[in-house]
Design a protein around this motif. Structure first.
Motif, short mmCIF file in Angstrom:
data_model
loop_
_atom_site.label_atom_id
_atom_site.label_comp_id
_atom_site.label_asym_id
_atom_site.label_seq_id
_atom_site.Cartn_x
_atom_site.Cartn_y
_atom_site.Cartn_z
N ARG A 165 0.83 -1.20 0.00
CA ARG A 165 0.00 0.00 0.00
C ARG A 165 0.87 1.25 0.00
O ARG A 165 1.98 1.26 0.54
CB ARG A 165 -0.90 0.01 1.24
N PRO A 166 0.34 2.37 -0.59
CA PRO A 166 1.09 3.62 -0.55
C PRO A 166 1.31 4.09 0.88
O PRO A 166 0.64 3.68 1.81
CB PRO A 166 0.16 4.59 -1.32
N TYR A 201 -6.79 14.83 -2.43
CA TYR A 201 -5.85 13.88 -1.84
C TYR A 201 -5.98 13.89 -0.32
O TYR A 201 -6.03 12.86 0.34
CB TYR A 201 -4.43 14.24 -2.28
N THR A 208 3.89 10.39 -6.21
CA THR A 208 2.97 9.44 -6.84
C THR A 208 3.68 8.65 -7.93
O THR A 208 3.37 7.48 -8.16
CB THR A 208 1.75 10.18 -7.44
N GLY A 243 5.37 5.81 -6.45
CA GLY A 243 4.50 4.84 -5.83
C GLY A 243 4.26 5.04 -4.35
O GLY A 243 3.67 4.19 -3.68
N THR A 255 -0.97 8.07 -3.93
CA THR A 255 -1.87 7.81 -5.06
C THR A 255 -2.60 9.09 -5.44
O THR A 255 -3.17 9.76 -4.56
CB THR A 255 -2.90 6.73 -4.70
N ARG A 256 -2.58 9.43 -6.71
CA ARG A 256 -3.28 10.63 -7.17
C ARG A 256 -4.79 10.37 -7.21
O ARG A 256 -5.23 9.27 -7.58
CB ARG A 256 -2.83 11.03 -8.58
N SER A 279 -8.68 10.95 -8.75
CA SER A 279 -9.12 10.97 -10.15
C SER A 279 -9.21 12.39 -10.69
O SER A 279 -9.07 12.62 -11.90
CB SER A 279 -10.49 10.28 -10.27
N ARG A 322 -7.46 15.62 -11.38
CA ARG A 322 -6.03 15.91 -11.48
C ARG A 322 -5.74 17.19 -12.24
O ARG A 322 -6.53 17.63 -13.08
CB ARG A 322 -5.32 14.75 -12.19
#
Length: 479
Positions: A11-12, A85, A405, A408, A411-412, A414, A416
């Motif tokens: 996981r991030p 975010y 991001t 890794g 996480t961006r 949706s 953006r």
């Protein structure tokens, strides 16, 4: 158990948690946020400033508004992605803390405070000046009117965020309503070819008076450094994210709407003004909207527009107290602002920071009487440096976020900013060019740019004064 552990490892990185985000109510409704987004993009820069800029650059002013509007939208779009975010009332200060460290958050916060402290001085002075336009108030001392205006807005901010949102909602309604009515009248005049001050409206007033660039390209380039500050406050919508329910649903709509509203109200208004009267008919001493309306015999046009401009100044003051209250609390909780600015009232309002900014505004009332006009103009120009720094920090934060991001680590969402990392780099280059234009234009702008090393020295000295407190705050949060 081992399979779950492996999944967790992939996981991030866990998101940053900002202590300054706790304790707020979620009282701002979607209609409040949407109108705050509009209000942040429309102010006295359009209602008053467009007249003088039309006289300088002619119809090419619409190009300057369009270019600056695009970059303002990119800044707020970058902030929007960061908000989705991780929503935060500390906004870009909180993101600077996460991606640039405490020094970045300290610099971002105090430069934003510089912007609003000086803008607040301008707003409170403007309110008193516009009120004196009516004979009923001409005998009331300017400082009395200024203090009454500040007291009203301060009281609204201290009661609750819901009341702030409601007041800002109606301020925005007045501004948008005035523009819609004017544009309706302008389109009617164009359609009927009704003469305005002896001239027949139409595109010929542009082509027949030197074209889009009647004075050449240079005047349009030089006014960009003034036009860009007409969009100051668009970032305010990001600060509201921490006090609204479901920001992931509200923010994209509010931010996306800024683009077409900028095109419609700023660019559209300037194009219409250029086709109603020759560009040389406008002047810095009068709102261009009043210039047009008074020539077609609209009764009380000047009175109505003066009320609109007064509303815009009150709206700006209202926004400044709101945003600096939240920003200063985010800083104080982490040690880089006075501790009293971290305090929340029973109604979950950060009253310490709001009172600090109000105190600066009161100081500004006194400055009106003791500081010569040129020096006072330089003080107000410092707001320009503050907003450039704020927008620059937002883009740097987004660039660092984008890099994480790519690696890794995060996480961006949706929603953006398109074109990363080039969008951020081009915007930063544009903001740097505005500083160059300020210097090239001479006068107060050049003096202000020359003050940048002094501002930097003050920030460095301030950091050495607070770094121990920042370290202790960090140790407490780690513990």
């Amino acid at each position: 158990m081992s399979e779950q552990f492996l999944k967790d490892e992939k996981r991030p990185t866990t998101r940053h948690v900002d202590a300054g985000d706790t304790g707020y109510s979620k009282s701002l409704k979607p209609r409040h946020v949407n109108m705050i987004a509009i209000g942040g993009a429309i102010g006295t820069g359009l209602f008053l400033g467009a007249g003088g800029r039309l006289a300088e650059a002619g119809p090419s002013l619409f190009i300057a508004y369009a270019v600056c509007g695009i970059f303002a939208f990119l800044v707020v779009r970058a902030l929007g992605e960061l908000v989705l975010y991780r929503p935060s009332s500390g906004a870009f200060v909180s993101y600077a803390r996460e991606f640039m460290g405490e020094k970045g958050a300290y610099t971002a916060g105090w430069m934003y405070f510089l912007n609003w402290a000086t803008t607040g001085i301008a707003d409170i002075t403007a309110v008193a000046t516009y009120t004196h336009y009516w004979h009923l108030f001409s005998d009331v001392p300017q400082w009395v009117i200024a203090l009454i205006a500040l007291a009203v807005v301060l009281t609204v901010n201290l009661i609750s965020v819901r009341i702030f949102g409601e007041l800002e909602f109606w301020f925005a309604i007045v501004k948008v309503g005035a523009l819609v009515v004017f544009m309706g009248i302008a389109i009617f005049l164009l359609a009927t070819r009704h003469p305005v001050d002896g001239a027949v409206p139409g595109p010929a007033l542009i082509t027949g008076n030197g074209g889009i660039f009647p004075n050449g390209l240079l005047p349009m380039l030089l006014i960009i450094q003034g036009v860009v500050f007409a969009y100051a406050s668009v970032e305010l919508v990001g600060v509201t994210a921490g006090e609204t329910e479901k920001p992931e649903e509200i923010m994209p709509k509010a931010i996306n709407s800024i683009m077409w509203r900028v095109g419609l109200f700023y660019v559209g208004s300037v194009v219409l003004l250029s086709m109603l009267m020759p560009w040389s008919s406008y002047s810095a001493g009068q709102s261009p909207f009043v210039t047009v309306l008074s020539h077609i015999g609209v009764p009380a046009a000047a009175d109505v527009m003066n009320l609109v401009v007064l509303t815009a100044a009150m709206s700006s003051l209202n926004s400044g107290l709101y945003s600096t209250g939240r920003i200063l609390r985010s800083m104080a909780v982490n040690g880089s602002a006075p501790q009293f600015t971290a305090r929340l009232s029973r109604t979950q309002v950060p009253y310490g920071g709001i009172l600090l900014t109000s105190g600066m505004c009161v100081l500004g009332v006194g400055l009106n009487f003791v500081v010569p006009a040129d020096a006072f103009e330089i003080v107000l120009n410092l707001a320009a440096i503050g907003i450039l720094a704020t927008w620059g920090v937002i883009m740097v934060c987004h660039l660092l976020f984008w890099r994480k991001t790519r690696n890794g680590e995060l996480t961006r969402p949706s929603y953006r900013l398109p074109g990363s990392p080039w969008t951020e780099l081009v915007t930063l280059a544009f903001l740097a060019s505005v500083l160059v234009l300020m210097y090239a234009d001479g006068g107060a702008g050049r003096t202000t740019v020359l003050c940048v090393p002094l501002i930097a020295a003050a920030l460095v000295a301030g950091w050495y004064a607070v770094r121990g407190r920042v370290a202790r705050a960090a140790a407490r949060s780690d513990g």
